[in-house]
Each structure stands twice: as C-alpha cells, then as structure tokens.
Design a protein around this motif. Structure first.
Motif, PDB file in Angstrom:
ATOM      1  N   TYR A   1       0.959  -1.251   0.395  1.00  0.00           N
ATOM      2  CA  TYR A   1       0.252  -0.041  -0.249  1.00  0.00           C
ATOM      3  C   TYR A   1       0.761   1.521  -0.152  1.00  0.00           C
ATOM      4  O   TYR A   1       1.678   0.918   0.151  1.00  0.00           O
ATOM      5  N   TRP A   2       0.280   2.116  -0.624  1.00  0.00           N
ATOM      6  CA  TRP A   2       1.019   3.794  -0.449  1.00  0.00           C
ATOM      7  C   TRP A   2      -0.680   4.308   1.038  1.00  0.00           C
ATOM      8  O   TRP A   2      -1.195   4.345   0.979  1.00  0.00           O
TER       9      TRP A   2
ATOM     10  N   VAL B   1      -7.933  12.575  -7.796  1.00  0.00           N
ATOM     11  CA  VAL B   1      -6.922  12.062  -7.563  1.00  0.00           C
ATOM     12  C   VAL B   1      -6.214  12.973  -6.851  1.00  0.00           C
ATOM     13  O   VAL B   1      -6.363  14.501  -6.743  1.00  0.00           O
ATOM     14  N   VAL B   2      -5.147  12.550  -5.687  1.00  0.00           N
ATOM     15  CA  VAL B   2      -3.964  13.599  -5.255  1.00  0.00           C
ATOM     16  C   VAL B   2      -3.112  13.004  -5.176  1.00  0.00           C
ATOM     17  O   VAL B   2      -2.173  12.264  -5.845  1.00  0.00           O
ATOM     18  N   TRP B   3      -2.068  14.851  -5.201  1.00  0.00           N
ATOM     19  CA  TRP B   3      -0.785  15.014  -5.446  1.00  0.00           C
ATOM     20  C   TRP B   3      -0.074  14.784  -4.480  1.00  0.00           C
ATOM     21  O   TRP B   3      -0.261  15.881  -3.778  1.00  0.00           O
ATOM     22  N   ALA B   4       0.593  13.294  -4.198  1.00  0.00           N
ATOM     23  CA  ALA B   4       1.591  14.142  -2.719  1.00  0.00           C
ATOM     24  C   ALA B   4       2.999  13.519  -3.320  1.00  0.00           C
ATOM     25  O   ALA B   4       3.403  13.300  -4.169  1.00  0.00           O
TER      26      ALA B   4
ATOM     27  N   GLY C   1       9.567  14.745  -7.274  1.00  0.00           N
ATOM     28  CA  GLY C   1       9.264  13.526  -6.059  1.00  0.00           C
ATOM     29  C   GLY C   1       7.523  12.914  -6.267  1.00  0.00           C
ATOM     30  O   GLY C   1       6.506  13.051  -5.279  1.00  0.00           O
ATOM     31  N   ILE C   2       6.756  14.128  -6.496  1.00  0.00           N
ATOM     32  CA  ILE C   2       4.895  14.645  -6.681  1.00  0.00           C
ATOM     33  C   ILE C   2       4.831  13.523  -7.574  1.00  0.00           C
ATOM     34  O   ILE C   2       4.788  13.281  -8.902  1.00  0.00           O
ATOM     35  N   ARG C   3       3.742  13.045  -7.185  1.00  0.00           N
ATOM     36  CA  ARG C   3       3.076  12.012  -8.111  1.00  0.00           C
ATOM     37  C   ARG C   3       0.889  11.808  -8.183  1.00  0.00           C
ATOM     38  O   ARG C   3       0.762  12.297  -6.530  1.00  0.00           O
ATOM     39  N   PRO C   4       0.958  11.519  -8.823  1.00  0.00           N
ATOM     40  CA  PRO C   4      -0.509  11.066  -8.436  1.00  0.00           C
ATOM     41  C   PRO C   4      -1.321   9.744  -8.446  1.00  0.00           C
ATOM     42  O   PRO C   4      -0.589   8.975  -8.534  1.00  0.00           O
ATOM     43  N   PHE C   5      -1.484  10.010  -6.727  1.00  0.00           N
ATOM     44  CA  PHE C   5      -2.955   8.687  -6.462  1.00  0.00           C
ATOM     45  C   PHE C   5      -3.996   8.818  -6.942  1.00  0.00           C
ATOM     46  O   PHE C   5      -4.518   9.839  -6.602  1.00  0.00           O
ATOM     47  N   VAL C   6      -4.584   7.651  -7.141  1.00  0.00           N
ATOM     48  CA  VAL C   6      -6.108   7.888  -7.020  1.00  0.00           C
ATOM     49  C   VAL C   6      -6.405   7.243  -5.975  1.00  0.00           C
ATOM     50  O   VAL C   6      -6.223   6.335  -5.415  1.00  0.00           O
ATOM     51  N   VAL C   7      -7.613   7.801  -4.883  1.00  0.00           N
ATOM     52  CA  VAL C   7      -8.070   7.108  -4.498  1.00  0.00           C
ATOM     53  C   VAL C   7      -9.665   7.891  -4.086  1.00  0.00           C
ATOM     54  O   VAL C   7     -10.389   8.700  -4.794  1.00  0.00           O
TER      55      VAL C   7
ATOM     56  N   GLU D   1      -5.855  10.735   6.042  1.00  0.00           N
ATOM     57  CA  GLU D   1      -5.130  10.065   7.498  1.00  0.00           C
ATOM     58  C   GLU D   1      -4.567   9.527   7.569  1.00  0.00           C
ATOM     59  O   GLU D   1      -5.967   7.716   7.507  1.00  0.00           O
ATOM     60  N   ASP D   2      -3.523   8.645   6.882  1.00  0.00           N
ATOM     61  CA  ASP D   2      -3.388   7.324   6.908  1.00  0.00           C
ATOM     62  C   ASP D   2      -3.798   6.539   6.276  1.00  0.00           C
ATOM     63  O   ASP D   2      -5.065   5.671   6.326  1.00  0.00           O
ATOM     64  N   CYS D   3      -4.599   7.281   5.133  1.00  0.00           N
ATOM     65  CA  CYS D   3      -5.233   7.084   4.116  1.00  0.00           C
ATOM     66  C   CYS D   3      -4.641   5.741   3.599  1.00  0.00           C
ATOM     67  O   CYS D   3      -3.721   5.948   2.311  1.00  0.00           O
ATOM     68  N   ARG D   4      -4.868   4.549   3.329  1.00  0.00           N
ATOM     69  CA  ARG D   4      -4.431   3.619   1.933  1.00  0.00           C
ATOM     70  C   ARG D   4      -4.414   3.305   1.058  1.00  0.00           C
ATOM     71  O   ARG D   4      -6.311   2.928   1.153  1.00  0.00           O
ATOM     72  N   VAL D   5      -3.543   3.229  -0.223  1.00  0.00           N
ATOM     73  CA  VAL D   5      -4.529   2.703  -1.370  1.00  0.00           C
ATOM     74  C   VAL D   5      -3.348   1.996  -2.240  1.00  0.00           C
ATOM     75  O   VAL D   5      -2.101   1.436  -1.875  1.00  0.00           O
ATOM     76  N   PRO D   6      -4.039   0.928  -2.920  1.00  0.00           N
ATOM     77  CA  PRO D   6      -3.332  -0.421  -3.344  1.00  0.00           C
ATOM     78  C   PRO D   6      -1.822   0.674  -4.151  1.00  0.00           C
ATOM     79  O   PRO D   6      -2.014   0.941  -4.178  1.00  0.00           O
ATOM     80  N   LEU D   7      -0.752  -0.118  -4.307  1.00  0.00           N
ATOM     81  CA  LEU D   7       0.259  -0.029  -5.412  1.00  0.00           C
ATOM     82  C   LEU D   7      -0.041   0.433  -6.316  1.00  0.00           C
ATOM     83  O   LEU D   7       0.318   1.987  -7.102  1.00  0.00           O
ATOM     84  N   ASP D   8      -1.180  -0.367  -7.051  1.00  0.00           N
ATOM     85  CA  ASP D   8      -1.419   0.418  -8.424  1.00  0.00           C
ATOM     86  C   ASP D   8      -1.648   1.592  -8.271  1.00  0.00           C
ATOM     87  O   ASP D   8      -2.805   2.188  -9.470  1.00  0.00           O
ATOM     88  N   HIS D   9      -3.052   2.483  -7.516  1.00  0.00           N
ATOM     89  CA  HIS D   9      -2.835   3.560  -7.645  1.00  0.00           C
ATOM     90  C   HIS D   9      -2.379   4.835  -8.063  1.00  0.00           C
ATOM     91  O   HIS D   9      -2.555   5.418  -7.954  1.00  0.00           O
ATOM     92  N   LEU D  10      -1.014   4.325  -7.602  1.00  0.00           N
ATOM     93  CA  LEU D  10      -0.255   5.126  -8.516  1.00  0.00           C
ATOM     94  C   LEU D  10      -0.255   5.456  -9.512  1.00  0.00           C
ATOM     95  O   LEU D  10       0.591   4.834 -10.273  1.00  0.00           O
ATOM     96  N   LEU D  11      -0.624   6.551 -10.003  1.00  0.00           N
ATOM     97  CA  LEU D  11      -0.747   7.070 -11.790  1.00  0.00           C
ATOM     98  C   LEU D  11       0.290   6.756 -12.253  1.00  0.00           C
ATOM     99  O   LEU D  11       1.737   7.471 -12.095  1.00  0.00           O
ATOM    100  N   GLY D  12       1.279   6.733 -13.480  1.00  0.00           N
ATOM    101  CA  GLY D  12       1.762   5.771 -14.001  1.00  0.00           C
ATOM    102  C   GLY D  12       2.657   4.752 -12.973  1.00  0.00           C
ATOM    103  O   GLY D  12       2.716   3.874 -13.339  1.00  0.00           O
ATOM    104  N   ASP D  13       4.123   4.410 -14.131  1.00  0.00           N
ATOM    105  CA  ASP D  13       4.680   3.263 -14.026  1.00  0.00           C
ATOM    106  C   ASP D  13       5.381   3.763 -12.358  1.00  0.00           C
ATOM    107  O   ASP D  13       6.396   4.487 -12.209  1.00  0.00           O
TER     108      ASP D  13
END
Lengths: 368, 405
Positions: free
Chosen positions: B154-155, B179-182, B192-198, B227-239
């Motif tokens: 997870y992320w 889509v959250v940029w973190a 270091g900034i990447r987009p995550f789908v929540v 707040e400690d929001c867990r998303v699966p690894l493949d929710h990071l957009l891109g490679d």
C-alpha cells in the motif's frame, strides 16, 4: 474545420519575406526615417518580389485569381516587421491594382492593369483619409457631383502615400445618387489632372513614406473613371480589405518591438542580473507576446472572412480598433523596457512607437 | 490551411448545448447561487442520462477523448463555452471524470485509464476530482507536503488538501474518485510529486469542509483530509518503478489540456454578460451602433464594442491552444496565453457589465452581478493569471523556473 496552420505555399512566402525584411528592409529603416526618403533601389527590389505584379499577371493570363487576403496579411506582417514605411511604399500600387482586379470593369482592367506588369511599372496611390477629427471612412466629405459626361470632385484628402511619381490616384468620395441617397465611390484620377493640388505632409511617424495632402478643386473625371462603372465598388468590402492589410502590418510592427525588447531585456543587466529575470519586466514582455498573437489572430480572422467573400464590415471595425490599441501598447512597452535607451534614436523602438500610433488614423494606406 | 470555421456537426452540437444551457441551466442558476451547498440532482440525472445517450450514439467518443492526436479540445472548448454561458457553477457540477479524469488520462497507464475511468460509464452519476492545493501552497504546487509512504502493498497518504472542485461529489456523494498529488520524498522537490487515485469510501479520506465562496456557488469546493489513508500500490498513476520520474510534469501535462478549457469557461461567462448587456440596451432604446466615428459613439457603445473584441481575442487564443493540443503539439505557452487573457478579459467584461447597467446591474434580480462573481474564479483557478503570465514569460524568454521565479 478550425485550423491554425499556414498552407505550405504561405509558409514559403512568409519565410521569403521574413528573410527579405531582415536582410534588406530593417537595415534601411533608420536612415530612411531620418532622410524622409526611401532608396529607390530598395523599392525596385520590393517590386521584384512580385507581390503586386503576380495578381496582375494572373489576370492578364486569364487565370482565375488565387489572391487571398490571408496570404496578403501574412506577407504584409513580414514586410512591416522590417519597416512600416518601406513596406507601405512597396505595396502602394496595390491600392489601385487590387480594387481594379476585383471590382473594375473589363474596359478599366484592360486599359490599366498592363501598366502594372513588367520591369517598369507605373506607380499608383489612393486617397481615402480626410483631415478631420471626426473622420470616418463611412462618411466621406470629399464629394463627387455627376455632370453630363462624368463627375466633378471637390474636397481634401490627407495621408495619400507616394504621390510624387504616381500616375494614377484612386480617389474615394461620396456621391449623391437619386433621391438624395449618398453612396461612396472610387474614381481613377490621373495625378496631373487640372484642379489637383498637393502638399507634402509632416507627420509624427511614417517619415520615410512621402505622404501628401491632396486638394481636389472641381476636378473633372470621365464617366469611365468611376471604378466598376455603373455597378461601382463594394465599398464596405474595400474598407475591410484596407483594415486587414493595415492590421497585419501593425502586427509586424508590434512583433518587431516585442522581439527587440525581449532580446534587450535578456542582455541588459541591472542589480547584477538581466532585467528580464525581474517579474516587472518579464510580465510586460509576456503581455506583449499575448497581444501580438491576439492581434494576429484577429487580423487573420478578418482576412479569412474576406477570402470567403464576406464584407466583414463589423468584424473589421472591431478588429482594427483592437489591433491599433494593442500595437500602441506593445510598442510603448518596448520603449519602456529599454528605459532611457528606448527614447534615444539609436534604438528603433521609438520609431516603432511613432509608427504604431498612426494605426488609429491610417485607413486606405494599404491593401492586401 | 488557416480556417476559423467549426465543422457542421460541432455547430449542431453547440446549438444543442446552447439549448441545454438556456433551458436547464439558466432556469436554475439563481436558485443554486442563493442556496449554496444544495445539489441539483434532477439536473445531474438529466445530464448523466444525456451523456450516456451521447456516448452510446458515438461509441468511440470515450476512446477519442483519451487520445491526444485527433482529440477534440476545440470542440470541447466550444461546448464548454455554451454551457458556461448557461451557468459556470452548474457546469462545474456536471457529473463526469472532470479534472481527476484528466489527470488519469494524462498520467495513467492504459490499464489504469481503463480501470479507473470505467466507473464513468455506469447507471448513476459519478464525479472525478483533483486535489493539489494545500493550506500552505497554492500556485507553488511543487511545495506540496501531503506525503505518500510505501508500506508493503500500500501507499499511505497523509495531509490536507483544499479547494478541491467537486470534491464532495467525488468523495462522498457518488462512486467517484479523487486524484491526490502527494510527495514521495520532499527532498526530491518536483520530481517527488506523484498522483494517486483515492476512491470514494477509502478509509482515511474525509471531506472536512465545503467552502463558502464569492461565486460558482453551485459547485462544491471541498477541503479533504487524508489520515493514514491506504491505497493499493497500483493506485499510483504511471509506472510505479519510476520513482524519480517527473511527477510535476504530469501535473503540467494536465494543465496544458485543461487551461484552454478553463479559458473557454471564462469566455462563456463573458459572453453571457455581453449578450445580456447588448440585448438589454437594445430593448431599452440604446442599441449598439457600429461604423460611427468616435465623436458620435456613446461611451456605452465604446465600452461594449471593446468588450466584444476583447472576448473574441480571448476566444481565438483559446481555440489555437486547444487546436495545438489536439494536434499533439506542445501548447504550454499558448495554453497559458489563452488562460491569462481569458481570465483577465472576462473578469473585466463582467465587472463592466455591472457598471453599464447601473443599479440594475448590482441587483440580484438580474444575473449580471452573479456572472461577475462567477467570472472571477477563472482568473484564479487552474493557475492564477500571474502564474500563467509567469509561464508565458518563461517560454518567450527561454528561461527555466529557476531563472525566472
């Protein structure tokens, strides 16, 4: 389908004229402005570009016209980027040839157009603007009175380019028709007609382009001298054509000023860094870039309408106003970016500011 | 070949959208301005049904929307202008992928695009949203502090996002996504900034506030806490393997697509005000006349024709930027030119419209004052006017962001 790409032949023309403007026109601009005259050799070189003779040759060969206001606008911008006065001088005869090709009678075209082909072309000009604070092309005060075998012209015109040496002047005037309805007509007037008096003007800009005040005092024109004969001309369309050509030239002047200021700001250092790295200057340059592009798109849009056969009367009126203001703003900003140096006649930006201000007054100084 | 003519089918669609704007948006525009934080579900359902019908009639439209080359940004700009002529606030609430979807398309792998965008083809209205801005950073989006830390499969996201358009609709009121940029590593800065789908309902994501705003009140602008929001690894957009890949560039790629559309939004609002002023003046014996010398033109006429041509200039810049995007050309400069110009021009036009109608313009009886409040957002979101001017300046000067900041 919306498209912003030049056709290949337009791109080739643009590049050719850009090179000519850079190599031949720009280097001559300052001297011409100071001297109030343009080197005749340079004018001949301009003629050889074929901008005026090509549409004439097309007509003479009986070919369908490929003339495009949009292509003309692209060409005009590049030439005016070199220098406005020189560009206007090079294109001045088109003030007669283009209306003649489009709106003249066959007899008029046959009689006059061959004079604008070949190596020793005639020179023509046009008289549109009048020296009044409330001048409007839609309300000319120069009058054409119908008499038995023609017309009599009375009135006063200004900003008539290149009269010295011009054989023919296309004079625009209001004529009284039946029932008191007024219309605007164009008359082909030999420059040496009785009753035509001229005086060279002194203006803030365009000093290299000789412009004249012309007085018409009972000037007689034959019936066959009215452009288009009984059908006359489509005057609103002519106005839009002047405006498209002038606006394209204004864009050329504004782009010249923007590019010069941009390059200067990258070189000139203050407080240890190029002034272009300061937002106060960088934002001025950004604004200038936006206004140059916006002006070009508006000018193209009017030209595009003309090419589709529209008169574009309202569009060209709004466009003209926008482009004149934007060009003034951009050239003023260029002087400002250079600061004190911008005010000195060693740099071209003051010349561009003087020329740019004229677009509020110019009408009928060019045609594309 | 230079051409300013829209294709007949685009004109036809624009007419259809205009009818929607007039009949379905104008009619409820004031209500949802006055009743902030309420939602026009009838409107949502109707728009959702219409978009499904349209997608059914043009089965390739979803695919074509995703494609850059051969894209339809010019058409989108035209249609968005029509809808924002109707109402900009309501336009922003229309269900669909929105900015979140744009980010998925810009930064996601084909598999991610298919997976995350599938929800936008369902029965019920769904929203996508994008979360970049934080309480401590707006224009300086490279300074985001919301963190993404890898824990096993997870992320884990932590941080606060604000000014998230349609955030509540996406995160709480539909089966949507944000889509959250973190940042993976603050020391990497932009890289270091990447987009995550929540997705909606993910534990740890909560909408904590919906803002009260100057305008576009129909649209919800949410503050979202992770707040400690867990998303699966493949929710990071891109490679996911490209840890050092340029995440910030992906934000920018999104903006290159969306800025011309925001410019078109602005133009729609400006046109609403301009059309109204012109018709109102004509109905009250002061029609706008053309072709007069300045000495006989009224001050009112001079203002209106200036508004008209400024709006047109902004529209042409916008179409050009959209056209470049459709052709796969780099349009970063032109998109910012269009956005900066349109935001500024329309802010001014709508403010002038209030002035030209005197006390009537100031009254909430008419929509003119609302358009002025609505228009202002276009000068701010998706890059303020100043940020867009900065981008234009950098591009024309050939400066990096380090050289001109």
């Amino acid at each position: 389908m919306v498209d912003f790409q030049l056709a290949p032949e337009q791109e080739i023309l643009r590049q050719t004229l850009a090179e000519f403007a850079r190599e031949r026109v720009r280097p001559a601009a300052r001297a011409a402005d100071e001297a109030g005259a343009i080197d005749p050799q340079l004018v001949r070189e301009g003629w050889e570009l074929g901008l005026i003779s090509a549409p004439v040759a097309e007509w003479m060969a009986g070919e369908t016209s490929t003339r495009s206001a949009l292509t003309g606008a692209i060409a005009a911008e590049e030439l005016a980027w070199g220098d406005l006065a020189i560009a206007l001088r090079m294109l001045v005869s088109s003030l007669l040839t283009l209306p003649l090709i489009e709106m003249g009678t066959d007899a008029q075209r046959r009689a006059l157009l061959p004079r604008f082909a070949g190596q020793n072309p005639a020179l023509a000009s046009a008289a549109v603007v009048e020296a009044r604070f409330d001048y409007s092309p839609g309300e000319l005060q120069t009058r054409a009175r119908r008499i038995d075998d023609g017309f009599v012209l009375d009135g006063k015109k200004c900003l008539v380019p290149a009269v010295e040496g011009a054989e023919l002047i296309l004079v625009y005037a209001a004529s009284e028709e039946d029932a008191g309805r007024r219309r605007h007509d164009a008359f082909i007037v030999p420059a040496d007609s009785a009753g035509v008096a001229r005086r060279r003007e002194r203006n803030m800009g365009l000093k290299a382009l000789e412009t004249y005040e012309l007085t018409f005092d009972g000037v007689r024109v034959e019936a066959s001298g009215r452009l288009g004969g009984e059908r006359a001309v489509n005057y609103p369309r002519l106005i839009s054509q002047w405006r498209a050509g002038l606006a394209a030239m204004a864009v050329g002047v504004a782009r010249a000023a923007f590019e010069y200021a941009r390059d200067y700001a990258r070189e000139r250092k203050a407080f240890g860094a190029p002034i272009a790295t300061k937002q106060a200057v960088a934002f001025m340059l950004a604004d200038m870039a936006i206004e140059v592009d916006a002006s070009r798109l508006l000018a193209w849009e009017t030209a595009w309408r003309l090419d589709r056969g529209q008169d574009a009367a309202v569009e060209s009126e709004l466009m003209r106003r926008y482009v004149a203001n934007a060009t003034l703003q951009v050239t003023d900003s260029a002087v400002q970016v250079l600061g004190g140096h911008g005010y000195i006649r060693e740099h071209p930006v003051e010349l561009w500011l003087r020329n740019a201000r004229g677009f509020c007054a110019f009408e009928g100084l060019t045609m594309v | 070949m230079i051409d300013f003519e829209l294709e007949p089918q685009v004109v036809k669609r624009a007419e259809l959208y205009h009818a929607v704007a007039l009949n379905m948006m104008r009619s409820i525009a004031r209500k949802y301005d006055e009743e902030e934080h309420t939602q026009p579900w009838d409107f949502f359902e109707a728009m959702w049904a219409a978009s499904r019908q349209e997608a059914g009639a043009q089965p390739d439209s979803a695919e074509r929307q995703g494609a850059r080359a051969g894209g339809r940004s010019v058409e989108t700009a035209v249609l968005v202008e029509e809808m924002c002529w109707g109402d900009a606030g309501l336009f922003l609430t229309i269900p669909g992928p929105g900015l979140g979807g744009a980010a998925v398309r810009a930064a996601g792998t084909p598999a991610q695009q298919e997976r995350f965008l599938a929800r936008f083809k369902g029965e019920r209205p769904v929203w996508g949203a994008m979360a970049i801005t934080e309480p401590g950073c707006g224009s300086d989006s490279a300074a985001v502090t919301t963190s993404a830390v890898r824990q096993g499969d997870y992320w884990v996201l932590n941080g606060t996002k604000i000014f998230c358009t349609a955030g509540q609709l996406a995160a709480e009121k539909s089966d949507g996504l944000v889509v959250v940029w973190a940042t993976l590593d603050r020391s990497l800065g932009r890289a270091g900034i990447r987009p995550f789908v929540v997705e909606r309902g993910t534990p740890g994501m909560s909408v904590v506030r919906v803002e009260n705003k100057l305008g576009i009140r129909a649209s919800d602008t949410a503050a979202i806490v992770f707040e400690d929001c867990r998303v699966p690894l493949d929710h990071l957009l891109g490679d996911p393997e490209l840890k050092r890949s340029a995440g910030f560039k992906e934000v920018m790629a999104t903006f290159d697509a969306t800025r011309p559309i925001v410019a078109a939004m602005a133009i729609g609002v400006g046109r609403a005000a301009l059309d109204f002023v012109r018709e109102f003046l004509a109905a009250h014996g002061a029609p706008i006349r053309y072709g007069l010398p300045a000495s006989r033109q009224t001050a009112l006429e001079a203002e209106v024709v200036e508004m008209e041509v400024q709006l047109k200039a902004a529209r042409l810049l916008t179409w050009r930027a959209a056209w470049m995007f459709d052709r796969g050309m780099r349009n970063n400069l032109e998109a910012s030119m269009a956005k900066a110009k349109a935001g500024r021009v329309v802010t001014r036009i709508t403010q002038k419209a209030v002035e030209l109608l005197g006390p009537l313009g100031y009254s909430r009886e008419l929509l003119v004052e609302k358009w002025m409040r609505d228009a202002k957002i276009n000068d701010i979101f998706e890059g303020t006017q100043q940020i867009n001017m900065l981008i234009v300046a950098r591009r024309v000067l050939g400066y990096s962001s380090a050289e001109l900041s």
